[in-house]
Design a protein around this motif. Structure first.
Motif, PDB file in Angstrom:
ATOM      1  N   GLY A  10      -7.037  14.948 -51.099  1.00 29.92           N
ATOM      2  CA  GLY A  10      -5.665  14.421 -51.127  1.00 29.92           C
ATOM      3  C   GLY A  10      -5.031  13.582 -51.701  1.00 29.92           C
ATOM      4  O   GLY A  10      -5.768  13.390 -52.772  1.00 29.92           O
ATOM      5  N   LEU A  11      -3.982  13.122 -51.426  1.00 31.27           N
ATOM      6  CA  LEU A  11      -3.427  12.026 -52.404  1.00 31.27           C
ATOM      7  C   LEU A  11      -3.595  10.515 -51.840  1.00 31.27           C
ATOM      8  O   LEU A  11      -3.445  10.441 -50.648  1.00 31.27           O
ATOM      9  CB  LEU A  11      -1.940  12.078 -52.238  1.00 31.27           C
ATOM     10  N   GLN A  13      -3.582   6.141 -52.882  1.00 32.19           N
ATOM     11  CA  GLN A  13      -3.255   5.049 -53.624  1.00 32.19           C
ATOM     12  C   GLN A  13      -4.378   4.543 -54.501  1.00 32.19           C
ATOM     13  O   GLN A  13      -5.522   4.420 -53.878  1.00 32.19           O
ATOM     14  CB  GLN A  13      -2.213   3.861 -53.005  1.00 32.19           C
ATOM     15  N   THR A  91      -8.880  11.158 -60.521  1.00 37.16           N
ATOM     16  CA  THR A  91      -8.181  12.453 -60.076  1.00 37.16           C
ATOM     17  C   THR A  91      -9.028  13.541 -60.622  1.00 37.16           C
ATOM     18  O   THR A  91      -9.098  13.620 -61.828  1.00 37.16           O
ATOM     19  CB  THR A  91      -6.766  12.226 -60.593  1.00 37.16           C
ATOM     20  N   GLN A 114      -8.914  19.031 -54.283  1.00 38.44           N
ATOM     21  CA  GLN A 114      -8.184  18.328 -55.199  1.00 38.44           C
ATOM     22  C   GLN A 114      -8.150  16.881 -54.476  1.00 38.44           C
ATOM     23  O   GLN A 114      -7.595  16.567 -53.131  1.00 38.44           O
ATOM     24  CB  GLN A 114      -6.732  18.881 -55.257  1.00 38.44           C
ATOM     25  N   THR A 116      -6.176  13.273 -55.715  1.00 44.21           N
ATOM     26  CA  THR A 116      -5.229  12.959 -56.526  1.00 44.21           C
ATOM     27  C   THR A 116      -5.265  11.126 -56.421  1.00 44.21           C
ATOM     28  O   THR A 116      -4.732  10.786 -55.204  1.00 44.21           O
ATOM     29  CB  THR A 116      -3.882  13.562 -56.475  1.00 44.21           C
ATOM     30  N   SER A 118      -2.908   7.916 -57.213  1.00 43.82           N
ATOM     31  CA  SER A 118      -1.692   7.662 -57.857  1.00 43.82           C
ATOM     32  C   SER A 118      -0.910   6.860 -56.771  1.00 43.82           C
ATOM     33  O   SER A 118      -0.940   7.066 -55.558  1.00 43.82           O
ATOM     34  CB  SER A 118      -0.938   8.891 -58.131  1.00 43.82           C
TER      35      SER A 118
END
Length: 119
Positions: A10-11, A13, A91, A114, A116, A118
């Motif tokens: 997932g996404l 920080q 990433t 995936q 990531t 960011s």
């Protein structure tokens, strides 16, 4: 049939954490060493971490040493990758594989998940 199914991507920080899981079926999981790899577009697949079939031996890429931890639960046919202090350069699509680290031969691969990193 043989399946390796990754999940947990997932996404996140920078500085955050994720735990990836890879659930295995259709083969004798406890007899295989398990590895994690990652790949970004345009780059070769990169080794991340290795764990022996009984969990007694682990190996890490220098880029993740001290931040990532690989583990496995043979009763659940699952291998994990705990990722802490994540950086944007982490990433990638992460893949698990079952095989022979020292021979660089892998019999089974997952489809990837995936990750990531960011803000």
């Amino acid at each position: 049939q043989v399946q390796l199914v990754e999940s947990g991507g997932g996404l996140v920080q920078p500085g955050g954490s994720l735990r990836l899981s890879c659930a295995a079926s259709g083969f004798s999981f406890s007899t295989y060493a398990m590895d994690w790899f990652r790949q970004t577009p345009g780059k070769e697949r990169e080794f991340v971490a290795h764990i022996s079939n009984d969990g007694s031996n682990t190996i890490y890429a220098d880029s993740v040493k001290g931040r990532f931890t690989i583990s496995r639960d043979n009763a659940k046919n699952t291998v994990y990758l705990q990722m802490n202090s994540l950086k944007p350069q982490d990433t990638a699509v992460y893949y698990c594989a079952a095989g022979y680290y020292y021979a660089a031969r892998y019999d089974y691969w997952g489809q990837g998940t995936q990750v990531t990193v960011s803000s």
